[in-house]
Design a protein around this motif. Structure first.
Motif, PDB file in Angstrom:
ATOM      1  N   TYR A  85      -5.875   4.746  -3.768  1.00 21.34           N
ATOM      2  CA  TYR A  85      -4.866   4.091  -4.118  1.00 21.34           C
ATOM      3  C   TYR A  85      -4.837   2.939  -3.545  1.00 21.34           C
ATOM      4  CZ  TYR A  85       0.299   2.670  -4.378  1.00 21.34           C
ATOM      5  OH  TYR A  85       1.594   2.750  -4.459  1.00 21.34           O
ATOM      6  N   ILE A 131      -4.268   8.590  -8.375  1.00 23.36           N
ATOM      7  CA  ILE A 131      -3.343   9.268  -8.635  1.00 23.36           C
ATOM      8  C   ILE A 131      -2.238   8.319  -9.829  1.00 23.36           C
ATOM      9  CG2 ILE A 131      -3.449  10.786  -6.789  1.00 23.36           C
ATOM     10  CD1 ILE A 131      -1.860   7.962  -5.496  1.00 23.36           C
ATOM     11  N   GLN A 180       5.661  10.151  -3.766  1.00 19.17           N
ATOM     12  CA  GLN A 180       5.657  11.166  -4.258  1.00 19.17           C
ATOM     13  C   GLN A 180       5.337  12.013  -4.544  1.00 19.17           C
ATOM     14  OE1 GLN A 180       7.816   9.376  -7.295  1.00 19.17           O
ATOM     15  NE2 GLN A 180       9.985   9.451  -5.539  1.00 19.17           N
ATOM     16  N   ALA A 181       3.817  11.847  -4.858  1.00 15.25           N
ATOM     17  CA  ALA A 181       2.576  12.294  -6.049  1.00 15.25           C
ATOM     18  C   ALA A 181       1.875  12.776  -3.933  1.00 15.25           C
ATOM     19  CB  ALA A 181       1.126  10.932  -6.064  1.00 15.25           C
ATOM     20  N   ALA A 223       0.291   7.129  -9.769  1.00 14.82           N
ATOM     21  CA  ALA A 223       1.509   6.562  -9.746  1.00 14.82           C
ATOM     22  C   ALA A 223       0.736   4.798  -9.383  1.00 14.82           C
ATOM     23  CB  ALA A 223       1.075   6.546  -7.634  1.00 14.82           C
ATOM     24  N   ASP A 224       1.667   4.114 -10.075  1.00 13.76           N
ATOM     25  CA  ASP A 224       1.806   2.910 -10.204  1.00 13.76           C
ATOM     26  C   ASP A 224       2.567   2.019  -8.792  1.00 13.76           C
ATOM     27  OD1 ASP A 224       1.173   2.692 -13.122  1.00 13.76           O
ATOM     28  OD2 ASP A 224       2.360   3.117 -14.026  1.00 13.76           O
ATOM     29  N   ASN A 225       3.053   2.254  -8.150  1.00 12.76           N
ATOM     30  CA  ASN A 225       3.794   1.733  -6.666  1.00 12.76           C
ATOM     31  C   ASN A 225       3.683   2.641  -6.094  1.00 12.76           C
ATOM     32  OD1 ASN A 225       5.798   3.187  -6.664  1.00 12.76           O
ATOM     33  ND2 ASN A 225       6.674   1.976  -8.854  1.00 12.76           N
ATOM     34  N   ASP A 226       4.313   2.048  -4.665  1.00 10.38           N
ATOM     35  CA  ASP A 226       4.467   3.103  -3.674  1.00 10.38           C
ATOM     36  C   ASP A 226       5.258   4.149  -3.275  1.00 10.38           C
ATOM     37  OD1 ASP A 226       2.472   0.976  -2.456  1.00 10.38           O
ATOM     38  OD2 ASP A 226       3.899   0.017  -1.787  1.00 10.38           O
ATOM     39  N   GLU A 240       6.382   6.107  -6.004  1.00  9.19           N
ATOM     40  CA  GLU A 240       5.457   6.953  -6.617  1.00  9.19           C
ATOM     41  C   GLU A 240       4.739   7.492  -5.699  1.00  9.19           C
ATOM     42  OE1 GLU A 240       3.845   5.579 -10.338  1.00  9.19           O
ATOM     43  OE2 GLU A 240       6.081   5.205 -11.146  1.00  9.19           O
ATOM     44  N   ALA A 241       3.294   6.835  -4.988  1.00  7.67           N
ATOM     45  CA  ALA A 241       1.998   7.392  -3.964  1.00  7.67           C
ATOM     46  C   ALA A 241       2.483   8.378  -2.986  1.00  7.67           C
ATOM     47  CB  ALA A 241       1.224   6.417  -3.354  1.00  7.67           C
ATOM     48  N   ARG A 276       2.963  -2.826  -6.356  1.00  5.80           N
ATOM     49  CA  ARG A 276       1.539  -2.412  -7.802  1.00  5.80           C
ATOM     50  C   ARG A 276       0.934  -3.546  -7.308  1.00  5.80           C
ATOM     51  NH1 ARG A 276       4.135  -1.538 -12.176  1.00  5.80           N
ATOM     52  NH2 ARG A 276       6.395  -1.176 -11.800  1.00  5.80           N
ATOM     53  N   SER A 284      -7.598   4.081  -9.638  1.00  4.10           N
ATOM     54  CA  SER A 284      -7.188   5.612  -8.594  1.00  4.10           C
ATOM     55  C   SER A 284      -7.506   6.852  -9.009  1.00  4.10           C
ATOM     56  CB  SER A 284      -5.480   5.221  -8.931  1.00  4.10           C
ATOM     57  OG  SER A 284      -4.484   5.730  -7.967  1.00  4.10           O
TER      58      SER A 284
END
Length: 595
Positions: free
Chosen positions: A337, A227, A237-238, A229-232, A234-235, A215, A225
């Motif tokens: 991101y 997407i 997974q997105a 996604a707050d962290n790697d 989650e990115a 983050r 961003s």
């Protein structure tokens, strides 16, 4: 009222004297003489047959019981045996069938026996509603569904279900042990990954420590961003959600991304969103020789034996891994991101370029394919040589799948998804040519064509499934598993499909089924194959039969535009590879040149 838990038929036991007396009685010998020949006075008293009429009644009851047993084990005999009873004329053949039933009644149950031969009629009828008619099918149903297997079966209940399990265990000497799987446990909790405590876990079990979750990564974009996604993690997974409709691609991308994420944390002690060009170069070196502790044999992703690598990667695999990472980082830039892409400065490993880009070396030579596919050929012989009916049914499934792929040139995913309602005979072809619509790559439909030989093999497979192949609007899959393994994964996958006719294969399931079938064919010494052909079949997979179709179609001068449409190639250049790869044609043309 307490539940009646008796599930077995009452099977009277007969002595050798009873069988000898019955044979004489059917040959019209007087009952008094039979009593004197085969029984002592104590025997007759114990049986309650001291009067001649009582012994005759016992023999008549024994005859009727054996007729019933013979009819249950082989319904085709029923009418002939009943006719012999009505006419009181017993031929040698009819008597042999009757005494075969006597032998059946005195032995232990076998897997192939009908349930009606051993269980009470009401129990057999309840199970027949579930499509369970043989002992092996009952055992398989229990092992696949596990605890509570009986709940969908009407009027069975827990008591009778427990009695059926006890009956199967009582006869495990002939039926094999009953392996009832335990109920699935709760999902395993995620593991927080920390550089000082390296634990190798797959993506779905990862959790990131706050200081390393990305983050605050040095490469995070300053702009908003696109997407959520707050962290790697989650990115990642997105990104993978993009490919949820492409299971094979999604699995391949996930493998590469989870490897890189683990490496960033444990080898560089930094989050993915903080890696720079020198980190990417270091990972490129790591791919060529991964840490041995990161390598291991294939194991379940939920087990402690799982490892991200199977061993050092080939140059092609290294290049693919870096291509995936470049694609992923480019997407992270597009969605704002990350602020920059460190992979743009990293070159892909050099890979030797083959003269033929596709791996066509496993395609079958025309002679071997013809000997396999023709009527009475190797695939037909394999269907006839199975040790039991289950093995022969499985061989017919393998034959149907190989002829489908080999004659239509389709991929295994397309074969697994193929539906009966999309298959129909072509008008004006008198049933000699059929067309099948298949859903291929990029979600595009196309039409392929099948000869009557493949249709007959599919119809035989449907007969083994006890489904009506002639029903053109049937919603079932063309290929369907005949046996579902008793593994948790298979149980979870097929539990809701056990009552659904025509539930199909997964692409991986079809692959394993065909690999097993081809290995058995290659190992069968009764089939006429030389060592090189056995080796070729042993290493062949479903895609080899797609390549076989393409190679032979090109060799027989099928127009390239037709071949491109049938095989579903996006580019004619891909199709032209089959022309380049036809070794026999190259040899013939070069021979003409030198002559």
């Amino acid at each position: 009222m307490a539940q009646n838990t008796v599930v077995e038929r009452a099977l009277p036991r007969y002595t050798r004297a009873d069988f000898a007396a019955l044979r004489g009685w059917l040959n019209k010998l007087p009952v008094e003489r039979l009593a004197a020949l085969y029984y002592t006075e104590d025997d007759l008293e114990a049986l309650g047959c001291t009067a001649p009429g009582a012994l005759e009644a016992r023999l008549a009851l024994m005859r009727d019981h054996l007729i019933e047993r013979a009819s249950l084990t082989n319904p085709r005999l029923a009418e002939g045996l009943r006719e012999a009873r009505r006419s009181a004329r017993w031929s040698a053949v009819a008597m042999r069938y009757l005494f075969d039933a006597a032998e059946f009644a005195s032995r232990e149950p076998q897997s192939t026996d009908a349930l009606t031969a051993w269980l009470k009629p009401r129990i057999s009828r309840h199970l027949a509603h579930e499509g369970v008619r043989a002992v092996s099918e009952l055992k398989n149903l229990i092992e696949v569904r596990g605890p509570g297997w009986w709940r969908p079966v009407p009027r069975l209940g827990a008591g009778k279900a427990a009695a059926l399990e006890r009956w199967l265990r009582h006869h495990e000497k002939t039926l094999g042990p009953l392996a009832v799987p335990v109920a699935p446990t709760r999902a395993q909790p995620p593991i927080v990954l920390r550089p000082d405590e390296p634990i190798l876990v797959p993506l779905e079990r990862m959790a990131l420590a706050h200081e390393l979750d990305g983050r605050h990564g040095v490469n995070r974009a300053a702009a908003l961003s696109l997407i959520a996604a707050d962290n790697d993690l989650e990115a990642v997974q997105a990104f993978l959600v993009k490919y949820r409709g492409q299971a094979k691609t999604q699995r391949a991308y996930q493998k590469e991304l989870e490897r890189f994420l683990l490496w960033c944390l444990y080898a560089r002690h930094k989050p993915l969103s903080s890696v720079l060009v020198d980190d990417c170069e270091a990972y490129k070196t790591f791919l060529a020789a991964p840490d041995p502790a990161w390598c291991g044999k294939k194991a379940g992703r939920h087990t402690v034996y799982w490892r991200p690598f199977g061993g050092p990667l080939s140059p092609e695999s290294q290049r693919y891994a870096i291509t995936v990472l470049k694609t992923f980082f480019a997407w992270l830039i597009d969605v704002r991101y990350l602020g920059g892409n460190p992979w743009v400065a990293v070159g892909a490993p050099l890979v030797e370029q083959r003269s033929v880009a596709l791996r066509l070396d496993k395609a079958l030579p025309e002679d071997l394919w013809t000997r396999c596919a023709r009527e009475g050929g190797l695939l037909d012989e394999a269907c006839e040589m199975g040790p039991d009916e289950d093995a022969r049914r499985q061989a017919r499934l393998v034959r149907a799948a190989l002829l489908l792929i080999g004659h239509a040139g389709i991929r295994r995913e397309e074969a697994a998804r193929a539906q009966r309602r999309h298959l129909k005979p072509l008008p004006g072809q008198a049933g000699a040519l059929w067309e099948l619509e298949v859903l291929g790559k990029r979600r595009k439909w196309r039409t392929v064509f099948l000869p009557v030989r493949a249709i007959e093999a599919l119809a035989a497979h449907w007969a083994d499934r006890e489904e009506d192949f002639a029903a053109a609007d049937h919603a079932g899959a063309l290929l369907s598993p005949l046996i579902i393994p008793s593994t948790p994964a298979a149980r979870d996958k097929h539990l809701d499909k056990l009552d659904a006719p025509g539930a199909g294969f997964s692409p991986d399931g079809l692959y394993r089924c065909l690999k097993t079938g081809l290995t058995r064919i290659a190992a069968d010494t009764r089939l006429t194959l030389d060592d090189s052909e056995r080796a070729l079949l042993k290493r062949a997979g479903p895609h080899a039969f797609r390549h076989t179709f393409g190679t032979l179609a090109a060799a027989h001068a099928l127009p390239l535009d037709v071949l491109q449409r049938v095989m579903g190639h996006a580019s004619l250049q891909t199709t032209s590879i089959y022309v380049q790869a036809e070794r026999r044609r190259s040899i013939e043309e070069m021979g003409k040149f030198f002559r």
